[in-house]
Design an enzyme around this catalytic site. Sequence first.
Site, mmCIF file in Angstrom:
data_model
loop_
_atom_site.group_PDB
_atom_site.id
_atom_site.type_symbol
_atom_site.label_atom_id
_atom_site.label_comp_id
_atom_site.label_asym_id
_atom_site.label_seq_id
_atom_site.Cartn_x
_atom_site.Cartn_y
_atom_site.Cartn_z
ATOM 1 C CG ASN A 1 -3.844 -2.264 6.735
ATOM 2 O OD1 ASN A 1 -3.705 -1.888 5.581
ATOM 3 N ND2 ASN A 1 -4.852 -3.031 7.132
ATOM 4 C CE LYS B 1 -4.013 -2.236 2.189
ATOM 5 N NZ LYS B 1 -5.046 -2.118 3.253
ATOM 6 C CG HIS C 1 -5.255 -6.444 -0.228
ATOM 7 N ND1 HIS C 1 -6.477 -6.482 0.408
ATOM 8 C CD2 HIS C 1 -5.332 -7.319 -1.280
ATOM 9 C CE1 HIS C 1 -7.272 -7.340 -0.252
ATOM 10 N NE2 HIS C 1 -6.597 -7.853 -1.268
ATOM 11 C CE1 TYR D 1 -9.414 -2.987 0.194
ATOM 12 C CE2 TYR D 1 -8.522 -1.126 -1.011
ATOM 13 C CZ TYR D 1 -8.343 -2.215 -0.187
ATOM 14 O OH TYR D 1 -7.081 -2.539 0.264
ATOM 15 C CD GLU E 1 -8.687 -9.348 -3.621
ATOM 16 O OE1 GLU E 1 -9.580 -9.056 -2.794
ATOM 17 O OE2 GLU E 1 -7.553 -9.755 -3.277
HETATM 18 N N1 UDP Z 1 -10.009 -0.678 7.143
HETATM 19 C C1 UDP Z 1 -9.991 0.542 7.769
HETATM 20 N N2 UDP Z 1 -10.662 0.685 8.955
HETATM 21 C C2 UDP Z 1 -11.320 -0.360 9.540
HETATM 22 C C3 UDP Z 1 -11.332 -1.605 8.896
HETATM 23 C C4 UDP Z 1 -10.657 -1.733 7.690
HETATM 24 O O1 UDP Z 1 -9.386 1.503 7.276
HETATM 25 O O2 UDP Z 1 -11.915 -0.172 10.616
HETATM 26 C C5 UDP Z 1 -9.280 -0.822 5.872
HETATM 27 C C6 UDP Z 1 -7.920 -1.468 6.068
HETATM 28 O O3 UDP Z 1 -6.996 -0.823 5.208
HETATM 29 C C7 UDP Z 1 -8.159 -2.896 5.631
HETATM 30 C C8 UDP Z 1 -9.185 -2.689 4.503
HETATM 31 O O4 UDP Z 1 -10.008 -1.637 4.971
HETATM 32 O O5 UDP Z 1 -6.962 -3.505 5.202
HETATM 33 C C9 UDP Z 1 -10.026 -3.894 4.181
HETATM 34 O O6 UDP Z 1 -10.622 -4.374 5.371
HETATM 35 P P1 UDP Z 1 -10.739 -5.932 5.686
HETATM 36 O O7 UDP Z 1 -11.654 -6.069 6.842
HETATM 37 O O8 UDP Z 1 -11.076 -6.655 4.420
HETATM 38 O O9 UDP Z 1 -9.264 -6.308 6.193
HETATM 39 P P2 UDP Z 1 -8.045 -7.075 5.513
HETATM 40 O O10 UDP Z 1 -8.616 -8.227 4.709
HETATM 41 O O11 UDP Z 1 -7.311 -6.068 4.657
HETATM 42 O O12 UDP Z 1 -7.193 -7.548 6.671
#
Ligand code: UDP
Length: 143
Positions: free
Chosen positions: A114, A11, A117, A51, A128
């Site tokens: 974070n 990211k 992905h 997304y 994807e």
């Molecule tokens: N995200 C965020 N705030 C939250 C939850 C998710 O900004 O409270 C963002 C974060 O970057 C995350 C992405 O949305 O990686 C997708 O969320 P998901 O629950 O699918 O998590 P992941 O699969 O990336 O661990």
Amino acid sequence: MAIERTFSIIKPDAVAKNNIGAIYNRFETAGLKIIASKMVHLSKEQAEGFYAEHSERPFFGALVAFMTSGPIMVQALEGENAVLAHRDILGATDPADAASGTIRADFAESIDENAAHGSDSVASAEREVAYFFSTEELCPRTR
Ligand code: UDP
């Protein structure tokens, strides 16, 4: 074990911190092979499409703004149980909860920035990978 493909994004935060190589090293150490890779700067429409499943979530606008804030690296990875193997080295969504030694524990600052992905299922991985790469761009490496 099954040879699978999964999809990865480094990211904008991790690209900005020059951590591309360090994160690629984590993939290779875990036995995941990069079979396609490129740097892209997402448009708002591309980020919203990627997304789309989160479009009703309160963080959606901030997520799209972050994902379009700078270049990212997108990768297709191949290996044994690649989807779960990659999620294991990625760590929990919130780096505060991520196990030590995981990518998010070591390279991420917060849940909304974070570092990386990883696809959460084989079906998501197929969608994807196809969102970013044509079949011709994939270079299978595991026989
Ligand atoms: N995200 C965020 N705030 C939250 C939850 C998710 O900004 O409270 C963002 C974060 O970057 C995350 C992405 O949305 O990686 C997708 O969320 P998901 O629950 O699918 O998590 P992941 O699969 O990336 O661990």
